[in-house]
Design a protein around this motif. Structure first.
Motif, mmCIF file in Angstrom:
data_model
loop_
_atom_site.group_PDB
_atom_site.id
_atom_site.type_symbol
_atom_site.label_atom_id
_atom_site.label_comp_id
_atom_site.label_asym_id
_atom_site.label_seq_id
_atom_site.Cartn_x
_atom_site.Cartn_y
_atom_site.Cartn_z
ATOM 1 N N PHE A 155 0.859 -1.187 0.000
ATOM 2 C CA PHE A 155 0.000 0.000 0.000
ATOM 3 C C PHE A 155 0.892 1.233 0.000
ATOM 4 C CE2 PHE A 155 -2.881 -2.948 2.398
ATOM 5 C CZ PHE A 155 -3.919 -2.968 1.477
ATOM 6 N N GLU A 160 -7.573 8.285 -2.394
ATOM 7 C CA GLU A 160 -8.775 7.468 -2.550
ATOM 8 C C GLU A 160 -8.348 6.032 -2.858
ATOM 9 O OE1 GLU A 160 -11.071 8.284 -6.150
ATOM 10 O OE2 GLU A 160 -9.459 9.594 -6.831
ATOM 11 N N PRO A 161 -9.267 5.072 -2.822
ATOM 12 C CA PRO A 161 -8.898 3.690 -3.123
ATOM 13 C C PRO A 161 -8.519 3.515 -4.599
ATOM 14 C CG PRO A 161 -10.941 3.779 -1.850
ATOM 15 C CD PRO A 161 -10.652 5.175 -2.301
ATOM 16 N N TRP A 162 -7.312 3.029 -4.839
ATOM 17 C CA TRP A 162 -6.838 2.743 -6.197
ATOM 18 C C TRP A 162 -6.225 1.351 -6.210
ATOM 19 C CZ3 TRP A 162 -5.475 5.588 -10.939
ATOM 20 C CH2 TRP A 162 -6.223 6.754 -11.097
ATOM 21 N N GLN A 259 -12.871 0.479 4.783
ATOM 22 C CA GLN A 259 -12.327 0.973 3.532
ATOM 23 C C GLN A 259 -10.853 1.334 3.701
ATOM 24 O OE1 GLN A 259 -14.365 3.415 0.870
ATOM 25 N NE2 GLN A 259 -16.405 2.804 1.496
ATOM 26 N N ILE A 260 -10.094 1.158 2.639
ATOM 27 C CA ILE A 260 -8.682 1.502 2.632
ATOM 28 C C ILE A 260 -8.489 2.710 1.731
ATOM 29 C CG2 ILE A 260 -6.339 0.734 2.106
ATOM 30 C CD1 ILE A 260 -7.398 -2.162 2.460
ATOM 31 N N VAL A 261 -8.091 3.827 2.328
ATOM 32 C CA VAL A 261 -7.815 5.034 1.552
ATOM 33 C C VAL A 261 -6.330 5.013 1.232
ATOM 34 C CG1 VAL A 261 -7.876 7.547 1.505
ATOM 35 C CG2 VAL A 261 -9.687 6.277 2.667
ATOM 36 N N CYS A 263 -3.444 3.375 -2.227
ATOM 37 C CA CYS A 263 -3.309 2.608 -3.466
ATOM 38 C C CYS A 263 -2.678 1.255 -3.179
ATOM 39 C CB CYS A 263 -2.455 3.386 -4.470
ATOM 40 S SG CYS A 263 -2.214 2.522 -6.048
#
Length: 314
Positions: A155, A160-162, A259-261, A263
């Motif tokens: 990561f 935002e999530p990518w 949620q994972i903020v 990439c």
């Protein structure tokens, strides 16, 4: 970044129950499964209808991953397991379902057509209900990577999530494929959900000896035979293989429960390395912060605005 509404900051569950009938990819057995609305802060919880309490409940959590051979298996403290959970969890997570009870009458989620599309289609059809609890998020602040030989997963900070996925197979049919994209409900539904699982004909005999892929068929997987696609309909996407690896990763990462903020970066990554990444992330709490999704987005927007103003001033 897509426009965010107040409802996006809240947890959601299904409007109604959804029923599926299929076959397990590895067990080959018929499976009946029902997705049900669940209370806020439940997360994803499997209920084995063929077993009695307290053995029947299996929470879908990163610490409960017990096997990653060709799929992701989760188990509870009593040894009860549910396998091939990644496609369903990817669909639930990507479609914005935070809480769901999953009733299944056996040890495996039905493989359907080998993709997440059948799940996504039904989830979108019934719709979601917002709940009176905020969505939480883990904001990646420092890079975290795990490696195994020439494979790695990690990561990196991002607003935002990518997803950034690269695969490289010793097969001229697949070769090296790469895809980078924002992970949101629309992108997943249109560009990822229909990508199917795949395998090589020379591995089938070994898999069956190990008790795996007993339910595999051309109707639920792409079969590569002598560097050709054995499925008469061919591929759904020219790069369907890397798209499916993104699908798998989305499902594996959904086991974090929030949620994972940031990439996700994967290179030749699979189920085992994806889970190792989650374990490494959770044990390195200096590399991330837990906050509400609203605060995570607002903070990133403020930082972006400050950066733009600074550049304009200089």
């Amino acid at each position: 970044m897509q426009a965010v509404t107040h409802s996006d900051y809240l947890q959601h569950t299904l409007n109604n129950s959804i029923h599926f009938i299929g076959r397990g990819l590895h067990t080959g057995k018929a499976v009946s499964m029902t997705l049900k609305p669940a209370a806020a802060n439940t997360g994803y919880e499997f209920c084995r209808l063929d077993l009695q309490p307290p053995y029947n409940l299996v929470p879908a959590r990163w610490l409960n991953v017990s096997d990653t051979r060709l799929s992701t298996t989760i188990s509870n403290n009593q040894g009860t397991s549910v396998t091939t959970v990644e496609h369903l969890l990817a669909a639930l997570s990507a479609c914005g379902v935070d809480n769901c009870q999953i009733d299944v009458d056996g040890p495996e989620v039905p493989i359907m057509d080998g993709s997440a599309k059948p799940f996504v289609d039904q989830i979108l059809a019934v719709g979601l209900t917002p709940q009176a609890a905020e969505r939480m998020a883990i904001v990646i602040q420092q890079p975290v990577f795990v490696q195994d030989g020439n494979a790695q997963a990690g990561f990196i900070p991002f607003p935002e999530p990518w997803m950034d996925m690269t695969i490289d197979f010793n097969s001229p049919l697949i070769g090296k494929q790469k895809m980078v994209m924002p992970m949101n409900p629309r992108n997943f539904a249109h560009n990822i959900s229909a990508a199917r699982t795949f395998g090589f004909s020379e591995h089938v005999g070994t898999l069956k000896t190990l008790g795996l892929a007993e339910g595999g068929a051309l109707s639920n997987a792409i079969l590569i035979d002598n560097d050709e696609i054995a499925n008469p309909e061919g591929l759904r996407f020219e790069d369907e293989f890397v798209r499916h690896k993104i699908l798998d990763a989305v499902g594996d990462l959904a086991l974090l429960g929030v949620q994972i903020v940031g990439c996700f970066v994967g290179e030749r990554s699979g189920h085992r390395l994806n889970n190792q990444l989650l374990r490494s992330l959770m044990y390195r709490d200096r590399n991330w912060t837990m906050t509400t999704l609203e605060d995570a987005i607002v903070n990133w927007e403020q930082l972006t605005e400050e950066s733009i103003n600074h550049e304009a001033a200089t």
